[in-house]
Write a protein that holds these residues in place. Sequence first.
Motif, PDB file in Angstrom:
ATOM      1  N   GLN A 494       0.810  -1.215   0.000  1.00 40.77           N
ATOM      2  CA  GLN A 494       0.000   0.000   0.000  1.00 40.77           C
ATOM      3  C   GLN A 494       0.847   1.271   0.000  1.00 40.77           C
ATOM      4  N   GLY A 495       2.153   1.109  -0.199  1.00 40.94           N
ATOM      5  CA  GLY A 495       3.039   2.263  -0.344  1.00 40.94           C
ATOM      6  C   GLY A 495       3.696   2.744   0.926  1.00 40.94           C
ATOM      7  N   MET A 496       3.559   2.019   2.020  1.00 42.39           N
ATOM      8  CA  MET A 496       4.161   2.431   3.276  1.00 42.39           C
ATOM      9  C   MET A 496       5.633   2.020   3.312  1.00 42.39           C
ATOM     10  N   ARG A 497       6.457   2.823   3.980  1.00 40.86           N
ATOM     11  CA  ARG A 497       7.882   2.525   4.122  1.00 40.86           C
ATOM     12  C   ARG A 497       8.275   2.256   5.570  1.00 40.86           C
ATOM     13  N   ARG A 498       7.398   2.652   6.488  1.00 40.28           N
ATOM     14  CA  ARG A 498       7.639   2.386   7.907  1.00 40.28           C
ATOM     15  C   ARG A 498       6.340   1.890   8.535  1.00 40.28           C
ATOM     16  N   VAL A 499       6.485   1.184   9.650  1.00 40.76           N
ATOM     17  CA  VAL A 499       5.317   0.634  10.342  1.00 40.76           C
ATOM     18  C   VAL A 499       5.371   1.059  11.802  1.00 40.76           C
ATOM     19  N   PHE A 500       4.265   1.555  12.282  1.00 47.27           N
ATOM     20  CA  PHE A 500       4.125   1.993  13.668  1.00 47.27           C
ATOM     21  C   PHE A 500       3.360   0.922  14.439  1.00 47.27           C
ATOM     22  N   LEU A 501       3.995   0.359  15.467  1.00 43.49           N
ATOM     23  CA  LEU A 501       3.367  -0.660  16.308  1.00 43.49           C
ATOM     24  C   LEU A 501       2.847   0.013  17.559  1.00 43.49           C
ATOM     25  N   ASP A 502       1.559  -0.093  17.752  1.00 40.80           N
ATOM     26  CA  ASP A 502       0.895   0.689  18.788  1.00 40.80           C
ATOM     27  C   ASP A 502       0.802  -0.071  20.107  1.00 40.80           C
ATOM     28  N   ALA A 503       1.232   0.585  21.199  1.00 42.95           N
ATOM     29  CA  ALA A 503       0.955   0.164  22.574  1.00 42.95           C
ATOM     30  C   ALA A 503       1.338  -1.292  22.837  1.00 42.95           C
TER      31      ALA A 503
END
Length: 547
Positions: A494-503
């Motif tokens: 989907q075009g993302m380069r980074r991933v944020f992992l929440d909590a």
Amino acid sequence: MLPGQSTTTSGHRGGSRRSQVTLIRDHQACIPLTRILGDGDIVVLLTPVVAPAQPDVGGGSDPFEPFGRALAARHPWIRHVPYTSRNGMTGTHAGFIKRAKAVVFVISGPPSAGQSSQVEMGLMARMIGEQRPQIIVACQNVHDLGLIEANFPTIVQLPGYTSSDLQSAAAVLFGEVTATSTGTTGLDVQSLMIEPKFWPPENWDGLNVVPVHELWNQCLPDQFHLEKFPLQSLLQRDGYAMHFVVRLPENREVVGFCATYTTFVDREGERLIGSLAMIIVKPAYRRRGIGLSLYDHALKQLKRIRGVDRIQLGSTFPRLLSGIPAASASEGWFRRRGWQMNGQAPGRGQDICDWILNIDDWPSSGLSAASAGLSFRQGTFDDFNLIADFIEKESARKDHTGWYDQYMNLANDGRISDIVLGLEQSQIIASALIYTPNEASSLAQDLPWARTIGSDVGGVACICIADGNPAMTTSKDTAMIRLLDACVTILKEQGMRRVFLDAVKGGYEGFQSMGKLQDPNYDSLNINVTFSKGFKNGRYIKIYGSQ
């Protein structure tokens, strides 16, 4: 006098006038400065741009130049940087503060009409300086300036900022004049303390978010700052949100704010959890009872709502903060009001943190390959009932409050493909939610932090791994790694380069088998898979609790 307060009278070099200097307090034990300074240690002197205090000092001279010279005569690594009421603390000031061993911040007086408060600028400098010693040099009665309420740890008071006053202050800061308790003109305790009182909270109508937004960014560290419209979206939630403000009676200025929410616990829709999401008070008005007034009122209102059988500190969804930032001075305040924060069980102050993963650092193949009946895929509408049963059971078992709502909201919005599933044979053993920062999904709107980092940061939230299932043969670590791999793969497409992992609960726990981790607050490690704890150059560890 206040405990530890002392008064000193000293002459100045080359002059006849004698000037009184009062040490109000020194909780940092940094006076004399010789106690903490070594060769080459920089001291930043921040002084306001104001008119000279003495008529005979003209020509547009800086009235605090004698102070800078007096300090430099004792320690050559003084960096004197003026600040203005218009510009406040700029990037230049921040750069000097970050290189300093200690900061001396001068406050000449209260603001004139239309000017910014020097006290608030001092608070900003203290925030930038983090743990660096900061000495406030007040050139006026500290009570008149509101410095006691602002809770600066080290304060020196001068009667003014004439050259002799400043020379005396320099002598005291470097221990050339020993502070004593023999003076008779010290400040009266009662003149420094303002008795806490009840401030009547009002319901916040949500129409004008500007004062609340300004208060938010003034009270919270940089990594928790939000733009106005994302904050407004988080706060304005009909039927779920109930917020309160305290205003000054004389001008209706907002000096305190409290946000609360209610969230359904399960599919029955009868049990609710109340969230005491945020209490913030303007720094100059703290220790006057504003926070306690908001706190007591908010708890009373939440307990009146039918179905609320538990109240938590921090919010689940929408996510302001999950609790109290780690090492926050507010932790003791909440402990004294009965909040359990021993970290021994859910709802008892466990540490959680957010992580950022660079997708390019993720292994490109092999992790998610199916084996022994284990597979990972996006959800379909045929999975609806299975997902509902799995999430209700597992979120209740793990005390994941608010998760059931998030899964069902995505399914009901037609975004069930944003639910990523791990299956062993045909049984769900793991699940997670994904989102991109610019989409209109309910999850993306409830979790603002990924989009504060960048438009290429996708999110993974509500990771749920089956627990206590005797039929499950896959290890939890394996399920976690492969579930995360499936999420990363979809977000990359989907075009993302980074991933944020929440909590993520427990810090490093759950990621150890993926390789060593990188923490920007400590030395870099040799790693296979790179995570960064925190974002925007700041740690993002939070504590949450419940009553």
